[in-house]
Design an enzyme around this catalytic site. Structure first.
Site, PDB file in Angstrom:
ATOM      1  CG  LEU A 282     -90.469 -42.037  25.078  1.00  0.00           C
ATOM      2  CD1 LEU A 282     -90.208 -43.546  25.159  1.00  0.00           C
ATOM      3  CD2 LEU A 282     -91.977 -41.770  25.269  1.00  0.00           C
TER       4      LEU A 282
ATOM      5  CG  HIS B 123    -108.701 -41.581  12.455  1.00  0.00           C
ATOM      6  ND1 HIS B 123    -108.134 -42.832  12.530  1.00  0.00           N
ATOM      7  CD2 HIS B 123    -109.234 -41.495  11.210  1.00  0.00           C
ATOM      8  CE1 HIS B 123    -108.315 -43.473  11.376  1.00  0.00           C
ATOM      9  NE2 HIS B 123    -108.989 -42.676  10.561  1.00  0.00           N
TER      10      HIS B 123
ATOM     11  N   GLY C  54    -111.187 -47.099  12.977  1.00  0.00           N
ATOM     12  CA  GLY C  54    -112.412 -47.053  12.171  1.00  0.00           C
ATOM     13  C   GLY C  54    -113.464 -48.010  12.704  1.00  0.00           C
TER      14      GLY C  54
ATOM     15  CG  ASP D 231    -105.596 -51.961  12.271  1.00  0.00           C
ATOM     16  OD1 ASP D 231    -106.243 -51.002  11.788  1.00  0.00           O
ATOM     17  OD2 ASP D 231    -105.617 -53.111  11.796  1.00  0.00           O
TER      18      ASP D 231
ATOM     19  NE  ARG E 221    -102.314 -54.767  12.275  1.00  0.00           N
ATOM     20  CZ  ARG E 221    -102.120 -54.489  11.003  1.00  0.00           C
ATOM     21  NH1 ARG E 221    -100.989 -54.839  10.436  1.00  0.00           N
ATOM     22  NH2 ARG E 221    -103.035 -53.883  10.271  1.00  0.00           N
TER      23      ARG E 221
HETATM   24  C1  FPP Z   1    -105.606 -47.339  11.901  1.00  0.00           C
HETATM   25  O1  FPP Z   1    -106.978 -47.537  12.134  1.00  0.00           O
HETATM   26  C2  FPP Z   1    -105.202 -46.017  12.281  1.00  0.00           C
HETATM   27  C3  FPP Z   1    -104.695 -45.067  11.446  1.00  0.00           C
HETATM   28  C4  FPP Z   1    -104.483 -45.264  10.001  1.00  0.00           C
HETATM   29  C5  FPP Z   1    -104.343 -43.724  11.939  1.00  0.00           C
HETATM   30  C6  FPP Z   1    -103.595 -43.660  13.222  1.00  0.00           C
HETATM   31  C7  FPP Z   1    -103.792 -42.324  13.744  1.00  0.00           C
HETATM   32  C8  FPP Z   1    -104.045 -42.010  15.021  1.00  0.00           C
HETATM   33  C9  FPP Z   1    -104.032 -43.002  16.124  1.00  0.00           C
HETATM   34  C10 FPP Z   1    -104.433 -40.612  15.315  1.00  0.00           C
HETATM   35  C11 FPP Z   1    -103.513 -39.731  16.017  1.00  0.00           C
HETATM   36  C12 FPP Z   1    -102.079 -39.935  15.859  1.00  0.00           C
HETATM   37  C13 FPP Z   1    -101.176 -39.047  16.335  1.00  0.00           C
HETATM   38  C14 FPP Z   1     -99.742 -39.368  16.217  1.00  0.00           C
HETATM   39  C15 FPP Z   1    -101.586 -37.771  16.996  1.00  0.00           C
HETATM   40  P1  FPP Z   1    -107.937 -47.835  10.917  1.00  0.00           P
HETATM   41  O2  FPP Z   1    -108.507 -46.534  10.452  1.00  0.00           O
HETATM   42  O3  FPP Z   1    -107.211 -48.606   9.875  1.00  0.00           O
HETATM   43  O4  FPP Z   1    -109.033 -48.715  11.609  1.00  0.00           O
HETATM   44  P2  FPP Z   1    -109.876 -49.887  10.951  1.00  0.00           P
HETATM   45  O5  FPP Z   1    -108.912 -50.988  10.603  1.00  0.00           O
HETATM   46  O6  FPP Z   1    -110.790 -50.277  12.057  1.00  0.00           O
HETATM   47  O7  FPP Z   1    -110.581 -49.310   9.774  1.00  0.00           O
END
Ligand code: FPP
Length: 245
Positions: A133, A39, A25, A22, A187
């Protein structure tokens, strides 16, 4: 075969670490960048984490990449995430094979684009011999949905024990492997909740909530979390030997 026997046969016998990635963003917003840039940087953190996991005694690593509730995000962000998954599946597969990593995608597949479904199947097939893994990436994943699906397969006249239910959960994923207990759940991003991730598997997990944003995560943070985990005393509802007297 029991859960432990399955793991031994496949070679991934280290601890099971699950990560809710998390903060992408917020990491981007703090730098005046679009969320999608967060991302992309998050994908770099995924690579660092996967590379360091086997050296830290991790046998299974489950990453929460896209929850079933993430479909509610703006279409542009969803499309960018799906592009990122497809791109990384293609570009990372040779490195996964080289590093002995077996990749499995968990979650629903029927709502993913066919091209992504094909890329997933190809990457899973190409990496299936990996023994260092087991990397599981959750896409369109909802633990509640899986629990309902597994429960609907139970015989109401003869309820399954925990081991048998873990097998049903595995079948509900489509992968066929029994659900494996999580040892350590991490997390990032400062929130302290499970967000519909691995609810059955986390029954006795140690929970580690970190303030750092996911793009800032790497080998040092993972190493510290694993070290903290090894200092925990796990009792599984029982007593420690001395107190049990
Ligand atoms: C949460 O941050 C993240 C996600 C919903 C996407 C996770 C994806 C990646 C880490 C990209 C690549 C993954 C792979 C497997 C190649 P958020 O957008 O909710 O952040 P925020 O809470 O700050 O808005």
């Amino acid at each position: 075969m029991t859960n432990a026997h399955h793991r031994k046969a496949r070679g991934d016998a280290g601890i099971h670490v699950a990560v809710i990635m998390d903060g992408n963003g917020r990491w981007a917003a703090a730098r005046g960048l679009p969320r999608v840039a967060g991302h992309s940087e998050g994908a770099a953190a995924v690579r660092r984490t996967v590379e360091s996991a086997p050296t830290l005694g991790i046998g299974t690593l489950t990453l929460y990449a896209f929850s079933s509730d993430n479909w509610k995000r703006p279409a542009r962000e969803v499309a960018a995430l799906m592009r990122l998954f497809r791109k990384h599946l293609a570009s990372e597969t040779p490195k996964l094979i080289e590093n002995g990593v077996r990749l499995t995608i968990i979650g629903r597949r029927d709502r993913l684009a066919e091209s992504l479904q094909r890329a997933i199947a190809a990457a899973e097939d190409a990496t299936r011999e990996g023994r260092r893994l087991h990397l599981r990436v959750a896409i369109d994943y909802s633990a509640r949905d899986l629990l309902v699906r597994a429960a609907s397969r139970c015989d109401p006249e003869r309820l399954p024990d925990r081991e048998a239910f873990a097998e049903l959960l595995g079948e509900a994923y489509g992968g066929g492997e029994p659900a494996r207990d999580v040892d350590l759940l991490i997390r990032t991003g400062g929130e302290q909740r499970l967000s519909d991730f691995l609810l059955w598997e986390c029954a006795y997990a140690e929970l580690c909530f970190l303030e750092c944003m996911w793009p800032e995560f790497g080998e040092a943070e993972l190493g510290e979390a694993v070290e903290w985990f090894h200092g925990r005393q796990r009792r599984y509802g029982g007593l420690v030997t001395a107190a049990a007297g």
